[in-house]
Design a protein around this motif. Structure first.
Motif, mmCIF file in Angstrom:
data_model
loop_
_atom_site.group_PDB
_atom_site.id
_atom_site.type_symbol
_atom_site.label_atom_id
_atom_site.label_comp_id
_atom_site.label_asym_id
_atom_site.label_seq_id
_atom_site.Cartn_x
_atom_site.Cartn_y
_atom_site.Cartn_z
ATOM 1 N N UNK A 1 21.825 -106.644 -43.324
ATOM 2 C CA UNK A 1 20.867 -105.918 -42.872
ATOM 3 C C UNK A 1 21.062 -105.959 -41.343
ATOM 4 N N UNK A 2 21.091 -104.851 -40.413
ATOM 5 C CA UNK A 2 20.955 -104.991 -39.110
ATOM 6 C C UNK A 2 19.870 -103.707 -38.620
ATOM 7 N N UNK A 3 19.179 -103.878 -37.743
ATOM 8 C CA UNK A 3 18.281 -102.777 -37.112
ATOM 9 C C UNK A 3 18.795 -102.512 -35.804
ATOM 10 N N UNK A 4 20.162 -103.166 -35.232
ATOM 11 C CA UNK A 4 20.572 -102.858 -34.180
ATOM 12 C C UNK A 4 21.741 -101.570 -34.190
ATOM 13 N N UNK A 5 21.144 -100.556 -33.666
ATOM 14 C CA UNK A 5 21.707 -99.352 -33.446
ATOM 15 C C UNK A 5 23.427 -99.620 -32.837
ATOM 16 N N UNK A 6 24.299 -98.798 -33.584
ATOM 17 C CA UNK A 6 25.885 -99.260 -33.329
ATOM 18 C C UNK A 6 26.527 -100.338 -33.279
ATOM 19 N N UNK A 7 25.785 -101.159 -34.477
ATOM 20 C CA UNK A 7 26.328 -102.571 -34.691
ATOM 21 C C UNK A 7 26.990 -102.406 -36.137
ATOM 22 N N UNK B 1 14.768 -100.308 -51.535
ATOM 23 C CA UNK B 1 13.152 -100.694 -51.671
ATOM 24 C C UNK B 1 13.104 -102.056 -51.442
ATOM 25 N N UNK B 2 13.529 -102.585 -50.229
ATOM 26 C CA UNK B 2 13.168 -103.986 -49.853
ATOM 27 C C UNK B 2 11.583 -104.222 -49.747
ATOM 28 N N UNK B 3 11.248 -105.410 -49.918
ATOM 29 C CA UNK B 3 9.794 -105.727 -50.002
ATOM 30 C C UNK B 3 9.408 -105.970 -48.584
ATOM 31 N N UNK B 4 9.985 -105.772 -47.459
ATOM 32 C CA UNK B 4 9.564 -105.877 -45.983
ATOM 33 C C UNK B 4 8.746 -104.825 -45.829
ATOM 34 N N UNK B 5 7.557 -105.029 -44.836
ATOM 35 C CA UNK B 5 6.675 -103.831 -44.635
ATOM 36 C C UNK B 5 7.396 -102.938 -43.376
ATOM 37 N N UNK B 6 8.558 -103.806 -42.847
ATOM 38 C CA UNK B 6 9.100 -102.818 -42.024
ATOM 39 C C UNK B 6 10.417 -102.380 -42.457
ATOM 40 N N UNK B 7 10.646 -101.038 -42.825
ATOM 41 C CA UNK B 7 12.162 -100.554 -43.295
ATOM 42 C C UNK B 7 13.184 -100.581 -42.292
ATOM 43 N N UNK B 8 12.625 -100.474 -40.922
ATOM 44 C CA UNK B 8 13.969 -100.575 -39.900
ATOM 45 C C UNK B 8 14.189 -101.902 -39.437
ATOM 46 N N UNK C 1 12.586 -108.021 -43.075
ATOM 47 C CA UNK C 1 12.615 -109.733 -43.003
ATOM 48 C C UNK C 1 12.443 -110.192 -44.255
ATOM 49 N N UNK C 2 11.958 -109.452 -45.189
ATOM 50 C CA UNK C 2 11.742 -109.962 -46.702
ATOM 51 C C UNK C 2 12.744 -108.845 -47.425
ATOM 52 N N UNK C 3 13.773 -109.606 -47.979
ATOM 53 C CA UNK C 3 14.738 -108.474 -48.484
ATOM 54 C C UNK C 3 14.565 -108.760 -49.960
ATOM 55 N N UNK C 4 13.769 -109.164 -50.527
ATOM 56 C CA UNK C 4 13.507 -109.281 -51.984
ATOM 57 C C UNK C 4 13.273 -107.684 -52.445
ATOM 58 N N UNK C 5 13.639 -107.693 -53.493
ATOM 59 C CA UNK C 5 13.671 -106.023 -54.147
ATOM 60 C C UNK C 5 12.143 -105.879 -54.826
ATOM 61 N N UNK C 6 11.757 -104.644 -54.533
ATOM 62 C CA UNK C 6 10.557 -104.439 -55.108
ATOM 63 C C UNK C 6 10.749 -103.824 -56.460
ATOM 64 N N UNK C 7 9.807 -103.707 -57.265
ATOM 65 C CA UNK C 7 9.717 -103.006 -58.470
ATOM 66 C C UNK C 7 10.588 -101.473 -58.333
ATOM 67 N N UNK C 8 11.353 -101.230 -59.402
ATOM 68 C CA UNK C 8 11.710 -99.960 -59.228
ATOM 69 C C UNK C 8 13.022 -99.909 -58.360
ATOM 70 N N UNK C 9 13.465 -100.895 -57.714
ATOM 71 C CA UNK C 9 14.576 -100.875 -56.836
ATOM 72 C C UNK C 9 15.676 -100.461 -57.660
#
Length: 139
Positions: free
Chosen positions: A25-31, A87-94, A97-105
């Motif tokens: 995962x990256x949140x850094x644009x252009x990386x 559908x990562x478990x993290x509260x922040x999709x951008x 931090x929590x990369x567990x998969x939510x139900x329905x992923x």
């Protein structure tokens, strides 16, 4: 911005390296999520690649990509690619931090066997059959 990417593949002329069951995962644009910086590549299988909100490249023409999920990025050479929000478990999709998969992923139960004799993931959890994509922990 890293000139090398989140994952930099630097391999010798011959390699049998298999990179599987990771969530990159990256949140850094252009990386770039992956960059090839060596004479040969590796095999990526059953991984999840999540780019920044504006999209992120995979700058790798040498590696093999199989059965992975791509979100805000793509790898057209992965003929079994899944393109969907994992559908990562993290509260922040951008910047998850929590990369567990939510139900329905769409990544749950969509992997292919990686190698004979491997029954547990990095965290020590049993790998389901079929396996999940990415570094998913049991919930």
């Amino acid at each position: 911005m890293s000139p090398y990417g989140v994952v930099s593949v630097v391999c010798a002329a011959t390699t049998a390296t298999l990179i599987y069951g990771n969530t990159i995962v990256t949140a850094e644009a252009n990386t770039a999520l992956v960059s090839d910086n060596g004479p040969t590549g590796v095999t990526f299988r059953n991984n999840i690649f999540v780019g920044a909100s504006g999209g992120s490249p995979i700058n790798d023409t040498r590696s093999v990509y199989e059965n992975s999920l791509y979100w805000r990025t793509s790898q057209p050479r992965d003929t079994s690619a899944l393109t969907a929000d994992p559908l990562l478990a993290s509260a922040s999709p951008t910047a998850p931090r929590d990369v567990r998969l939510r139900a329905g992923s769409p990544a749950l139960g969509t992997g292919v066997p990686v190698a004979d004799g491997i029954t547990r993931d990095y965290f020590g959890n049993r790998i389901p059959t079929p396996p999940n994509l990415g570094a998913d922990q049991d919930r």
